[in-house]
Design an enzyme around this catalytic site. Structure first.
Site, short mmCIF file in Angstrom:
data_model
loop_
_atom_site.label_atom_id
_atom_site.label_comp_id
_atom_site.label_asym_id
_atom_site.label_seq_id
_atom_site.Cartn_x
_atom_site.Cartn_y
_atom_site.Cartn_z
CD GLU B 71 9.07 10.72 -1.79
OE1 GLU B 71 9.07 9.47 -1.80
OE2 GLU B 71 9.91 11.41 -2.40
CG PHE B 133 13.03 14.97 -15.21
CD1 PHE B 133 13.11 13.60 -15.40
CD2 PHE B 133 13.58 15.53 -14.08
CE1 PHE B 133 13.75 12.79 -14.45
CE2 PHE B 133 14.22 14.73 -13.13
CZ PHE B 133 14.30 13.36 -13.32
CD GLN B 134 12.00 13.87 -10.57
OE1 GLN B 134 12.14 14.95 -10.00
NE2 GLN B 134 12.50 12.75 -10.09
CE LYS B 183 13.86 24.07 -9.43
NZ LYS B 183 14.81 23.16 -10.07
CG MET B 498 -7.32 -9.89 8.09
SD MET B 498 -8.33 -10.64 9.39
CE MET B 498 -8.31 -9.35 10.63
C1 LIG Z 1 -1.01 -2.01 1.41
C2 LIG Z 1 -1.88 -3.18 1.67
N1 LIG Z 1 -1.75 -4.29 0.89
C3 LIG Z 1 -2.53 -5.37 1.13
C4 LIG Z 1 -3.44 -5.38 2.14
C5 LIG Z 1 -4.33 -6.59 2.38
N2 LIG Z 1 -4.06 -7.18 3.69
C6 LIG Z 1 -4.85 -6.93 4.75
S1 LIG Z 1 -4.31 -7.67 6.15
C7 LIG Z 1 -3.02 -8.36 5.34
C8 LIG Z 1 -2.03 -9.24 6.08
C9 LIG Z 1 -1.23 -8.50 7.05
O1 LIG Z 1 -0.21 -9.34 7.50
P1 LIG Z 1 0.66 -8.96 8.77
O2 LIG Z 1 1.09 -7.55 8.70
O3 LIG Z 1 1.72 -9.97 8.94
O4 LIG Z 1 -0.38 -9.04 9.95
P2 LIG Z 1 -1.22 -10.25 10.57
O5 LIG Z 1 -2.55 -10.26 9.88
O6 LIG Z 1 -0.45 -11.50 10.35
O7 LIG Z 1 -1.36 -9.89 12.00
C10 LIG Z 1 -3.03 -8.02 3.99
C11 LIG Z 1 -2.06 -8.48 3.00
C12 LIG Z 1 -3.54 -4.20 2.91
N3 LIG Z 1 -4.43 -4.08 3.90
N4 LIG Z 1 -2.74 -3.15 2.67
#
Ligand SMILES: Cc1ncc(C[n+]2csc(CCOP(=O)(O)OP(=O)(O)O)c2C)c(N)n1
Lengths: 163, 585
Positions: B71, B133-134, B183, B498
């Site tokens: 979803e 439920f749900q 529902k 990042m």
């Molecule tokens: C759902 C979610 N969880 C955690 C984060 C924190 N976060 C920001 S950038 C990042 C790393 C992303 O890694 P990747 O997709 O491999 O991209 P890169 O930075 O290596 O280009 C994380 C964990 C986020 N933005 N969103």
């Protein structure tokens, strides 16, 4: 500064939680909050007391206005207004203090609304400060229970909050 | 306190015209209402509480339902559809887990003000509050991340509630709206009236900016010696890109876009200094810091833009145009606020400007541009072009060339997102689709599905990282089902780049959990889902591979680029610093 904000909102399920949720999510203070339907059943009127700098109050009123259920609001402090709060206070009143409590209630224009051998229950209405003063005047150990309605307010003169 | 639920009355709107009357089930009313609303696609996933609605969907052919695999993806796909078309996205999920799975996507849309209506099934009204439920309190859970939400308790209110939901979602500052449908309401019958127009006494968005404020703003703009236009996603949401472009060209002033505003003014135009903020260009941030008149349009002074707010634009008078009064003077004190729809306000501004006898101060502009060109000459986005490793920046530059700058580009969240924003030059609005406000990893692939469905003939690329892509990778299956020929550009640096960058800069290189072990073989994975997979390991293969992939018009190609693991995003404003205190390469 302390502000009283009056809000007219759709009398819908969840309307109250939208306001409460807004305040908790954005970290605004709520000192008191009262709500009841108005003469028009489809509207509720909420009175909210909050504190904050002018910038914070401006944000609060803007954010409240953004809530879809809010029809109109008024910051009471934009003009002369009357504020009232009601308190019910249950006080130990036996022996020597009985007369003293009665006298204090009179001074604060309170009404004794329930009586037993050892207890007076008093209704006092006024500004929050007045109610604070009354509570302060009663010997703390004699106070059994305090119920306050929260502040309500209305603008003086022509200024009014209605649709 | 009285029970205000007792007064649950649908009052406060006026139906101005009605469609013809027919007795239908709530589920049929749902379908008919969406059709009347002009909706063509619904992104969703079935379940118990929405079975009546799915049954009604089965028996019609005007609405197309896209079956996702989770979803969250339904909401992101609807979001991508909305961002790329300007039309509202529509989602349908079941109660309980269906609704909770949708929350991330709803919050994502909320933070970026995307018009979207999400229908959640609910347990029958008689069971609400019984821990059935749900059952979850969908209205309660989503309240902080929607523009508004509704629980429909009576089938007679359904059509009008749907009408209101679209009205609220699409007007003013747009945003997601949730409609929770029990529902039994979907099964009950009522006459069907879909109001063509609607008004609500508690909601009436501004339709015009204040003429006196507009005049004041123009006067201030024309006295500027060091002006700066700072424009955000609001320009794109208001479909005001052409007005912004005309105004900017007429003034001749420098302009910078936020991450959300890319494409509102052509990136290749010399007046565009590129993106500003944490990973913005040196010239944009220095321009901001030194400007004397800041013209903010449809932007909200987000902390990723301003850096340390106490050091923000110290010498500027600020003009701010925004549809949302609460955005004005929220973070930065504004001198000339203008509340109104950006397109309308810009139209008025253009009129006033054209009539004005005063012209921008030419001598001052010359000096200002000279200064800006000096900043620009720092070439802050430079990177090592002779590296033996694939530089992510190089992949994106080449992607730009290979697609002629014309692709719709979605992105996930991380370094790759920033590089995409820096290196893919968007000349048109609605083509750069990313989660700016919430920063939701997992957004890119499902958003790209929504974009491709809305634009079947266009090229759609999803720029992602090996971390982000795995958050919604299951959608490769949806892409197969609907034949969506996306191009997935996986900038695979083997780490949560990042996060690693911040750990390197601010946590002395203690790389806690920012590595990715046991990565799947993305080529095989793509193939397993029925797509084409490619792995690219050498810089010289980047261009031919991109050409080959983008040549495959009817296939989804998953391109796994093994990039330099150590590359960082520059420039950067570290936390707490001002816009003039950037770390350059
Ligand atoms: C759902 C979610 N969880 C955690 C984060 C924190 N976060 C920001 S950038 C990042 C790393 C992303 O890694 P990747 O997709 O491999 O991209 P890169 O930075 O290596 O280009 C994380 C964990 C986020 N933005 N969103």
């Amino acid at each position: 500064m302390r502000h009283i904000i009056s809000i007219l909102m759709e009398n819908e399920a969840g309307a109250l939680s939208r306001v409460a949720g807004l305040f908790s999510a954005r970290g605004y203070n709520i000192e008191s909050l009262t709500v009841a339907p108005t003469e028009d059943e489809s509207l509720s009127r909420m009175t909210l007391v909050t504190t904050g700098t002018d910038e914070v109050i401006e944000q609060i009123t803007k954010q409240l206005n953004k809530l879809i259920d809010v029809v109109k609001l008024m910051d009471m402090h934009e003009g002369p207004h009357i504020e009232r709060e009601m308190m019910l206070i249950k006080v130990r009143a036996a022996g020597a203090t009985r007369e003293e409590v009665k006298r204090l209630a009179d001074i604060f224009r309170g009404r004794i609304i329930d009586v037993s051998d050892t207890i007076y229950t008093i209704e006092v209405t006024g500004t929050s400060e007045k109610l604070d003063a009354f509570v302060g005047a009663i010997t703390q150990t004699d106070i059994i229970e305090v119920v306050r309605s929260g502040v309500t307010g209305i603008a003086r003169g022509e200024r009014a909050l209605h649709v | 306190m009285p029970d205000i639920r007792a007064f649950f009355l649908v009052i406060g709107f006026a139906v101005t015209r009605e469609t013809k009357q027919v007795e239908l089930t709530g589920a049929e009313i749902f379908v008919r209402s969406l059709v009347e609303q002009g909706i063509d696609y619904v992104f969703g996933y079935p379940g118990g509480a929405v079975l009546p609605i799915y049954d009604a969907l089965y028996q019609q052919d005007e609405l197309e339902h896209v079956l996702v695999r989770h979803e969250q993806a339904a909401t992101h796909a609807a979001d991508g559809y909305a961002r790329s078309t300007g039309r509202p996205g529509v989602v349908l999920v079941t109660s309980g887990p269906g609704a909770t799975n949708a929350v991330t996507g709803i919050a994502t849309a909320y933070m970026d003000s995307i018009p979207m209506v999400v229908f959640t099934g609910q347990v029958p009204t008689a069971l609400i509050g019984n821990d059935a439920f749900q059952e979850v309190d969908s209205v309660g859970i989503t309240r902080p991340c929607v523009k508004h939400n509704f629980l429909v308790k009576d089938v007679n209110d359904l059509a009008v509630t749907i009408r209101k939901a679209f009205y609220v979602a699409m007007t003013g500052r747009p945003g997601p709206v949730v409609v929770d449908i029990p529902k039994d309401v979907a099964a009950a019958r009522a006459e069907f009236h879909y109001p063509k127009r609607i008004s609500m006494r508690s909601y009436s968005p501004v339709t015009k900016g204040h003429p006196r404020q507009i005049k004041k703003a123009i006067d201030l703009m024309l006295t500027a010696k060091r002006p700066m236009l700072y424009t955000g996603g609001g320009v794109i949401l208001a479909n005001a890109s052409s007005q912004l472009t005309e105004l900017t060209k007429l003034l001749g002033y420098p302009l910078t876009n936020t991450l959300m505003g890319l494409g509102a003014f052509p990136a290749t135009h010399k007046q565009n200094l590129g993106m500003l903020g944490m990973h913005g260009t040196y010239e944009a941030n220095m321009g901001m810091h030194h400007c004397d008149v800041l013209i903010a349009i449809g932007a909200r002074f987000d902390d990723r833009v301003t850096g340390n707010i106490d050091k923000f634009c110290p010498t500027a008078s600020v003009i701010h145009v925004d549809i949302d009064p609460a955005s004005i003077s929220k973070n930065v004190k504004v001198d000339v606020p203008i509340v109104g729809p950006v397109d309308q306000v810009l139209k008025e501004m253009l009129k006033v400007l054209k009539e004005s006898k005063q012209k921008p101060d030419a001598a001052a502009q010359k000096a200002w541009w000279k200064q800006i060109e000096e900043w620009r000459a720092m070439d802050c986005l430079k990177y090592d072009r002779d590296s033996e490793l694939i530089k992510p920046q190089y992949v994106l530059e080449t992607l730009y060339d290979v697609t002629g700058g014309k692709a719709f580009v979605t992105s996930d969240v991380g370094q790759h997102q920033m590089w995409a924003a820096q290196f893919y030059k968007f000349d048109k609005p609605n083509r750069w689709i990313n989660s700016g406000g919430l920063g939701t990893m997992g957004f890119g692939l499902p958003a790209a599905m929504g974009v491709q469905i809305a634009h079947p003939k266009e090229t759609v690329a999803c720029i992602t990282g090996e971390g982000s892509i795995q958050m919604c990778i299951q959608e490769l299956s949806t892409c197969k089902q609907y034949g969506l020929p996306l191009k997935v550009i996986n900038l695979n640096n083997g780490c949560l780049g990042m996060v690693r960058q911040w750990q390197q800069f601010f946590y002395d290189g203690r790389y806690a959990m920012s590595y990715m072990e046991s990565l799947p073989d993305f080529v095989k994975l793509a193939e397993a889902y029925g797509h084409v997979g490619m792995q690219i390991t050498k810089p010289e293969d980047v261009e031919p591979a991109l050409k080959e992939a983008f040549g495959m018009k009817d296939r989804l190609v998953f391109m796994d680029f093994l990039t330099d693991k150590k590359e960082n995003v520059y420039p950067m404003i570290p936390a707490g610093a001002g816009q003039n205190e950037m770390i350059l390469v």
